[in-house]
Design an enzyme around this catalytic site. Structure first.
Site, PDB file in Angstrom:
ATOM      1  CE  LYS A  22      -1.854   1.887   3.952  1.00 15.19           C
ATOM      2  NZ  LYS A  22      -1.586   3.313   4.051  1.00 15.19           N
ATOM      3  CG  ASN A  23       2.226   2.787   3.534  1.00  9.67           C
ATOM      4  OD1 ASN A  23       1.072   3.130   3.263  1.00  9.67           O
ATOM      5  ND2 ASN A  23       2.606   2.528   4.780  1.00  9.67           N
ATOM      6  NE  ARG A  92      -0.327  12.169   6.687  1.00 12.63           N
ATOM      7  CZ  ARG A  92      -0.655  13.362   7.153  1.00 12.63           C
ATOM      8  NH1 ARG A  92      -1.910  13.718   7.274  1.00 12.63           N
ATOM      9  NH2 ARG A  92       0.268  14.197   7.525  1.00 12.63           N
ATOM     10  CB  CYS A 116      -5.313   6.582  10.216  1.00 12.06           C
ATOM     11  SG  CYS A 116      -5.835   5.176   9.253  1.00 12.06           S
ATOM     12  NE  ARG A 121      -0.542  10.373   9.796  1.00 18.85           N
ATOM     13  CZ  ARG A 121      -0.995   9.414   9.000  1.00 18.85           C
ATOM     14  NH1 ARG A 121      -2.258   9.088   8.999  1.00 18.85           N
ATOM     15  NH2 ARG A 121      -0.175   8.767   8.199  1.00 18.85           N
ATOM     16  CB  ILE A 123       2.731  17.974   5.696  1.00 14.47           C
ATOM     17  CG1 ILE A 123       1.778  19.161   5.481  1.00 14.47           C
ATOM     18  CG2 ILE A 123       1.952  16.675   5.700  1.00 14.47           C
ATOM     19  CD1 ILE A 123       1.192  19.202   4.068  1.00 14.47           C
ATOM     20  CG  ASP A 124       6.756  20.230  10.316  1.00 14.69           C
ATOM     21  OD1 ASP A 124       6.066  19.181  10.345  1.00 14.69           O
ATOM     22  OD2 ASP A 124       7.808  20.358  10.962  1.00 14.69           O
ATOM     23  CB  ILE A 326       6.150   6.555  14.587  1.00 16.45           C
ATOM     24  CG1 ILE A 326       7.339   5.596  14.511  1.00 16.45           C
ATOM     25  CG2 ILE A 326       6.031   7.390  13.303  1.00 16.45           C
ATOM     26  CD1 ILE A 326       8.696   6.243  14.305  1.00 16.45           C
TER      27      ILE A 326
HETATM   28  N1  EPU Z   1       6.124  14.224  10.721  1.00 14.15           N
HETATM   29  C1  EPU Z   1       6.261  15.559  11.041  1.00 14.15           C
HETATM   30  N2  EPU Z   1       6.359  16.460  10.019  1.00 14.15           N
HETATM   31  C2  EPU Z   1       6.320  16.077   8.710  1.00 14.15           C
HETATM   32  C3  EPU Z   1       6.183  14.703   8.395  1.00 14.15           C
HETATM   33  C4  EPU Z   1       6.093  13.794   9.428  1.00 14.15           C
HETATM   34  O1  EPU Z   1       6.289  15.939  12.203  1.00 14.15           O
HETATM   35  O2  EPU Z   1       6.410  16.941   7.827  1.00 14.15           O
HETATM   36  C5  EPU Z   1       5.975  13.245  11.813  1.00 14.15           C
HETATM   37  C6  EPU Z   1       4.559  12.621  11.764  1.00 14.15           C
HETATM   38  O3  EPU Z   1       3.613  13.436  12.440  1.00 14.15           O
HETATM   39  C7  EPU Z   1       4.773  11.296  12.424  1.00 14.15           C
HETATM   40  C8  EPU Z   1       6.198  10.933  12.005  1.00 14.15           C
HETATM   41  O4  EPU Z   1       6.825  12.151  11.612  1.00 14.15           O
HETATM   42  O5  EPU Z   1       4.713  11.435  13.818  1.00 14.15           O
HETATM   43  C9  EPU Z   1       6.260   9.918  10.877  1.00 14.15           C
HETATM   44  O6  EPU Z   1       5.704  10.449   9.715  1.00 14.15           O
HETATM   45  P1  EPU Z   1       6.152  10.008   8.247  1.00 14.15           P
HETATM   46  O7  EPU Z   1       6.177  11.225   7.416  1.00 14.15           O
HETATM   47  O8  EPU Z   1       7.352   9.142   8.296  1.00 14.15           O
HETATM   48  O9  EPU Z   1       4.912   9.127   7.818  1.00 14.15           O
HETATM   49  P2  EPU Z   1       3.902   9.366   6.656  1.00 14.15           P
HETATM   50  O10 EPU Z   1       4.614   9.583   5.377  1.00 14.15           O
HETATM   51  O11 EPU Z   1       2.848  10.348   7.036  1.00 14.15           O
HETATM   52  C10 EPU Z   1       3.853   6.830   5.979  1.00 14.15           C
HETATM   53  C11 EPU Z   1       2.768   5.825   5.855  1.00 14.15           C
HETATM   54  C12 EPU Z   1       2.247   5.457   7.234  1.00 14.15           C
HETATM   55  C13 EPU Z   1       3.396   4.940   8.090  1.00 14.15           C
HETATM   56  C14 EPU Z   1       4.561   5.954   8.107  1.00 14.15           C
HETATM   57  C15 EPU Z   1       5.771   5.435   8.843  1.00 14.15           C
HETATM   58  C16 EPU Z   1       1.766   6.446   3.758  1.00 14.15           C
HETATM   59  C17 EPU Z   1       0.632   7.049   3.042  1.00 14.15           C
HETATM   60  N3  EPU Z   1       1.685   6.403   5.074  1.00 14.15           N
HETATM   61  O12 EPU Z   1       3.224   7.947   6.612  1.00 14.15           O
HETATM   62  O13 EPU Z   1       1.309   4.423   7.034  1.00 14.15           O
HETATM   63  O14 EPU Z   1       2.951   4.741   9.403  1.00 14.15           O
HETATM   64  O15 EPU Z   1       4.925   6.298   6.767  1.00 14.15           O
HETATM   65  O16 EPU Z   1       6.229   4.266   8.269  1.00 14.15           O
HETATM   66  O17 EPU Z   1       2.708   5.967   3.161  1.00 14.15           O
HETATM   67  C18 EPU Z   1      -0.407   2.978   7.681  1.00 14.15           C
HETATM   68  O18 EPU Z   1      -0.148   2.338   6.653  1.00 14.15           O
HETATM   69  O19 EPU Z   1      -1.196   2.563   8.584  1.00 14.15           O
HETATM   70  C19 EPU Z   1       0.231   4.276   7.864  1.00 14.15           C
HETATM   71  C20 EPU Z   1      -0.168   5.150   8.772  1.00 14.15           C
END
Ligand code: EPU
Length: 421
Positions: A22-23, A92, A116, A121, A123-124, A326
């Protein structure tokens, strides 16, 4: 509304094949926008997140076929249109259109991403990096308007190795002027999968999958091809199920090195499995030893397996400590596990799990995607009937989960229900 009904306690044997990740696919589809050529993506899971992304792509003008686990995308007529809240808020990964549309058209108008509710979460890191590439960002109430005259490569050090930010920078910098370097990049296997897709189109990305990624910007991209890697989180979920109920349950299409942290923890709990090629055969252990789990970035124990793993911990003989590092809000499933008979105490992002406790069938709720997986595992080992509400979350991430489990002997069905809990 849909719910899953499970009559638990049965032994499981047979074979389950793991689908594409998925990711990965949720990034590969938006990344394809960068090229006007044809893209072929194989091993695509048919999950609702994919359907939503394809809907967004068709709105932008992509011509797409999706048959036999293969998507063929022709972006020859793609136009740069606003991605409204109706679409962007459904998942997301809509944030990957920021990187691809800015890369291709130098302008993006997109509503806030959804996903979710497992933490704030932000996106800074994505936005700060885009700004360093010369992009102007007008953050309006619930959307972003981004523009740039000339997209320029830069040298980034990420404050946190964010999966989304690493992929988004990689996508945006593929067609940028000059070189981009991402230090402290995320190392998840999905990142290398996206880089290999972009490289197949003619991008010059080096080091994806390590903490330093170098991207030499190119002027043009061509046709692209990629095969989606197997979903390590789906594989891990079925390994958990096999550890609790398996009788020679074979899980096929696994890249073992992607789930080493998980396999290590299963061994520590006393579970035995046999690997052969890309398959693992697993049988439930009688007495599980207590273990501690701390989720962290790859190659550590994945946060996305933390919730289903916490259900396994309720079956270990003794005290297990579970820690989520995380997301700040990924323990919302615990009250539901306790309602089924688990003995778990939560302190901030830690949970002390006292086992072994029998679980009993109940009406419970999937508070998010992986919470749904946790409830599913609980329903499978519980005595009696478990009904899991809000199951749409689970269906977003696990392809044909009801069919896959039915085929290995689980009494499970998906039904429509007006009631909610
Ligand atoms: N974070 C920040 N600022 C940012 C980006 C992230 O503070 O600009 C923080 C987030 O709030 C979080 C942590 O960093 O606490 C991890 O975020 P990351 O960016 O690594 O995750 P993501 O890209 O939002 C993807 C997957 C998630 C998975 C994470 C970690 C997708 C669409 N989502 O999320 O998948 O948990 O990587 O591996 O690819 C799931 O599949 O259930 C899921 C939530």
């Amino acid at each position: 509304m849909k719910k899953i009904i499970i009559d638990g306690g049965q032994e499981i044997s047979g074979t389950i094949k793991i689908s594409g990740a998925k990711n990965s696919i949720v990034a590969l589809i938006p990344a394809s926008i960068l090229t006007s050529g044809k893209c072929v993506i194989k091993n695509v899971p048919d999950i609702s997140d994919v359907r939503i992304l394809l809907e967004i792509m068709r709105e932008l003008g992509s011509e797409i076929t999706f048959e036999n686990e293969t998507i063929i995308i022709d972006n020859g007529n793609v136009k740069n249109k606003e991605i409204t809240e109706e679409f962007a808020s459904k998942l997301r990964a809509s944030y990957y259109f920021m990187g691809s549309l800015i890369g291709k058209f130098h302008k993006v108008d997109i509503a806030c991403p959804g996903g979710c509710v497992i933490g704030s979460r932000p996106i800074d890191i994505h936005l700060d990096s885009f700004k360093k590439m010369g992009i102007e960002i007008d953050e309006q109430q619930s959307k972003f308007v981004m523009t740039v005259d000339e997209l320029k490569g830069n040298h980034f050090y990420l404050n946190f190795p964010s999966v989304g930010a690493t992929i988004n920078i990689m996508i945006a910098s593929t067609l940028a002027k000059g070189q981009t370097i991402i230090e402290n990049a995320a190392k998840e296997p999905e990142i290398a999968n996206v880089a290999s897709f972009l490289n197949s189109m003619g991008a010059k990305i080096f080091g994806a999958g390590t903490s330093k990624i170098i991207i030499d910007g190119v002027d043009e991209l061509y046709d692209g091809f990629v095969e989606v890697i197997p979903d390590r989180i789906e594989a891990g979920t079925y390994l958990i199920i096999g550890s609790l109920l398996g009788n020679n349950l074979t899980i096929e299409n696994i890249i073992e090195s992607h789930i080493e942290s998980m396999l290590y923890k299963l061994k520590e709990a006393g579970i035995k499995y046999e690997s052969k090629g890309n398959s693992i055969t697993i049988t439930a252990a009688k007495n599980l030893k207590p273990i501690n789990i701390k989720t962290t970035v790859y190659p550590g124990f994945p946060t996305d397996l933390g919730q289903p793993m916490s259900t396994l911990l309720t079956q270990c003989e003794g005290e297990c400590l579970f820690e989520e590092t995380i997301y700040e809000n990924r323990l919302r499933h615990i009250p539901h596990l306790n309602s089924m008979g688990a003995n778990i105490k939560v302190f901030d992002n830690q949970a002390l799990i006292l086992g072994k406790t029998p679980l009993h069938g109940k009406k419970v709720k999937a508070t998010d995607l992986r919470a749904g997986a946790s409830m599913l595992v609980a329903g499978l080992i519980a005595d009696g009937r478990t009904e899991i509400y809000n199951i749409e979350h689970l269906l977003r991430g696990y392809e044909r989960i009801v069919d896959k489990l039915s085929q290995v002997g689980v009494q499970i069905k998906l039904v429509e229900d007006e009631e909610n809990i």
